[in-house]
Write an enzyme that holds these catalytic residues in place. Sequence first.
Site, PDB file in Angstrom:
ATOM      1  N   ASP A   1      -0.728  -3.782   5.426  1.00 27.93           N
ATOM      2  CA  ASP A   1      -1.304  -3.487   6.727  1.00 27.93           C
ATOM      3  C   ASP A   1      -2.775  -3.858   6.685  1.00 27.93           C
ATOM      4  O   ASP A   1      -3.436  -3.622   5.691  1.00 27.93           O
ATOM      5  CB  ASP A   1      -1.183  -2.003   7.037  1.00 27.93           C
ATOM      6  CG  ASP A   1       0.230  -1.533   7.332  1.00 27.93           C
ATOM      7  OD1 ASP A   1       1.131  -2.381   7.382  1.00 27.93           O
ATOM      8  OD2 ASP A   1       0.427  -0.319   7.501  1.00 27.93           O
TER       9      ASP A   1
ATOM     10  N   HIS B   1      -7.681  -1.921   5.374  1.00 21.06           N
ATOM     11  CA  HIS B   1      -6.877  -0.857   5.971  1.00 21.06           C
ATOM     12  C   HIS B   1      -7.517   0.490   5.618  1.00 21.06           C
ATOM     13  O   HIS B   1      -8.532   0.533   4.923  1.00 21.06           O
ATOM     14  CB  HIS B   1      -5.441  -0.958   5.438  1.00 21.06           C
ATOM     15  CG  HIS B   1      -4.436  -0.159   6.201  1.00 21.06           C
ATOM     16  ND1 HIS B   1      -4.426  -0.093   7.574  1.00 21.06           N
ATOM     17  CD2 HIS B   1      -3.392   0.625   5.785  1.00 21.06           C
ATOM     18  CE1 HIS B   1      -3.421   0.676   7.964  1.00 21.06           C
ATOM     19  NE2 HIS B   1      -2.790   1.132   6.897  1.00 21.06           N
TER      20      HIS B   1
ATOM     21  N   HIS C   1       5.956  -5.874  11.860  1.00 21.27           N
ATOM     22  CA  HIS C   1       5.309  -4.557  11.830  1.00 21.27           C
ATOM     23  C   HIS C   1       4.861  -4.159  13.236  1.00 21.27           C
ATOM     24  O   HIS C   1       3.730  -3.780  13.469  1.00 21.27           O
ATOM     25  CB  HIS C   1       4.114  -4.596  10.862  1.00 21.27           C
ATOM     26  CG  HIS C   1       3.656  -3.242  10.390  1.00 21.27           C
ATOM     27  ND1 HIS C   1       2.655  -2.557  11.025  1.00 21.27           N
ATOM     28  CD2 HIS C   1       4.045  -2.462   9.347  1.00 21.27           C
ATOM     29  CE1 HIS C   1       2.435  -1.407  10.386  1.00 21.27           C
ATOM     30  NE2 HIS C   1       3.278  -1.328   9.368  1.00 21.27           N
TER      31      HIS C   1
ATOM     32  N   ASP D   1       5.840   4.439   5.204  1.00 27.11           N
ATOM     33  CA  ASP D   1       6.760   3.474   5.821  1.00 27.11           C
ATOM     34  C   ASP D   1       6.898   2.198   5.004  1.00 27.11           C
ATOM     35  O   ASP D   1       7.670   1.309   5.364  1.00 27.11           O
ATOM     36  CB  ASP D   1       6.328   3.153   7.256  1.00 27.11           C
ATOM     37  CG  ASP D   1       4.920   2.606   7.364  1.00 27.11           C
ATOM     38  OD1 ASP D   1       4.033   3.089   6.643  1.00 27.11           O
ATOM     39  OD2 ASP D   1       4.687   1.702   8.195  1.00 27.11           O
ATOM     40  N   HIS D   2       6.179   2.134   3.883  1.00 23.78           N
ATOM     41  CA  HIS D   2       6.282   0.971   2.992  1.00 23.78           C
ATOM     42  C   HIS D   2       6.839   1.321   1.611  1.00 23.78           C
ATOM     43  O   HIS D   2       7.133   0.412   0.831  1.00 23.78           O
ATOM     44  CB  HIS D   2       4.911   0.307   2.834  1.00 23.78           C
ATOM     45  CG  HIS D   2       4.387  -0.281   4.103  1.00 23.78           C
ATOM     46  ND1 HIS D   2       4.378  -1.634   4.364  1.00 23.78           N
ATOM     47  CD2 HIS D   2       3.867   0.309   5.220  1.00 23.78           C
ATOM     48  CE1 HIS D   2       3.873  -1.853   5.570  1.00 23.78           C
ATOM     49  NE2 HIS D   2       3.560  -0.682   6.102  1.00 23.78           N
TER      50      HIS D   2
ATOM     51  N   HIS E   1       0.845  -1.191   0.000  1.00 18.08           N
ATOM     52  CA  HIS E   1       0.000   0.000   0.000  1.00 18.08           C
ATOM     53  C   HIS E   1       0.880   1.240   0.000  1.00 18.08           C
ATOM     54  O   HIS E   1       2.102   1.145   0.095  1.00 18.08           O
ATOM     55  CB  HIS E   1      -0.966  -0.006   1.184  1.00 18.08           C
ATOM     56  CG  HIS E   1      -0.321   0.047   2.527  1.00 18.08           C
ATOM     57  ND1 HIS E   1       0.473  -0.971   3.023  1.00 18.08           N
ATOM     58  CD2 HIS E   1      -0.323   1.014   3.492  1.00 18.08           C
ATOM     59  CE1 HIS E   1       0.903  -0.643   4.223  1.00 18.08           C
ATOM     60  NE2 HIS E   1       0.454   0.557   4.529  1.00 18.08           N
TER      61      HIS E   1
ATOM     62  N   HIS F   1       1.311   3.870   2.071  1.00 24.21           N
ATOM     63  CA  HIS F   1       1.814   4.583   3.240  1.00 24.21           C
ATOM     64  C   HIS F   1       3.337   4.658   3.192  1.00 24.21           C
ATOM     65  O   HIS F   1       4.015   3.715   2.765  1.00 24.21           O
ATOM     66  CB  HIS F   1       1.328   3.915   4.522  1.00 24.21           C
ATOM     67  CG  HIS F   1      -0.058   4.328   4.899  1.00 24.21           C
ATOM     68  ND1 HIS F   1      -0.917   3.540   5.640  1.00 24.21           N
ATOM     69  CD2 HIS F   1      -0.756   5.479   4.642  1.00 24.21           C
ATOM     70  CE1 HIS F   1      -2.076   4.167   5.818  1.00 24.21           C
ATOM     71  NE2 HIS F   1      -2.000   5.342   5.217  1.00 24.21           N
TER      72      HIS F   1
END
Length: 312
Positions: free
Chosen positions: A215, A144, A273, A66-67, A62, A64
């Site tokens: 997530d 999510h 995670h 942090d990915h 996805h 976000h």
Amino acid sequence: MNITFLGTSSGVPSLTRNVSSLALKLSQSAEVWLFDCGEGTQHQIMKSNIKSSQIKKIFITHMHGDHIYGLPGLLATLGLSGNSEGIEIYGPSELRSFINSALKSSFCKLSFPLHFVEVENFALKNKILFENNKIKVNCACLKHKIPAYGYRVSEKDKPGVFDIKKAESLKIAPGPIYSELQQGKKVVLPDGRTFDGKEFCGPPREGESFVYCTDTVFSESAVSLSKNADLLVHESTFSQTDERMAYEKLHSTTIMAAKTALLSNTKKLIITHLSPRYTNKNSITPGDLLKEAQKVFPNTHLAKDFLTAEIK
């Protein structure tokens, strides 16, 4: 196949855990597939046994940060090294514009082609995302705050164990013919004798399967995707004591991850995670998270950066 965790923290990095990324090494191949690419991933690769030049596919769950924030830097470095022949990138529809914008704005021209595959329709229609003669990849929609996808990598069944003694007893000389027989092919020897490879092989060996889900809060689609998998890597952002927060933020607790493994008949679960709030200096530690999950699914293990695990 085996996996190496390059980042196991949720949201932001800590002194001991970088943000999300995982490398999958394929069996009998030098190829590496990357799952998520948070900020600092290329530094983690340098510290691991993974060679960035071996990365051929990247799967993003996805959008976000942090990915994905490690992607432009990793691609730029691969471009400078000149070792990459091209990379396939799978992920949400917004991923293409994010990467192209970052590269264009920084005046970065790659020396290799990128091939983008948008996964949404594959997930919605339960279509195979990628397939060759050895492996296939499926994906599924997770639950999510923004569109997120889980991935499953499944090896196809392998030939049974080759009976060398039987071949030797029939005075079949070692060499390329053994390989053909092991693949179940029919061969004709120089002396005119004909053999069917199936007569020399045991029953087919089941291929390995690996599932990556993050997530997401608990999701039935994650259960379906993980059905009978050898290894499930599932996010466990929160302790069960913070279940309310998990539902608010649409992340999983340890119990949700364990329940997914249990209901899907997964053989092994690794939780990752983790929220940075859980440290060995706080009231709830990563070890406590592991114990919570193990109460529901005993064969649960705790991810940490640079941990390498076999799929089976």
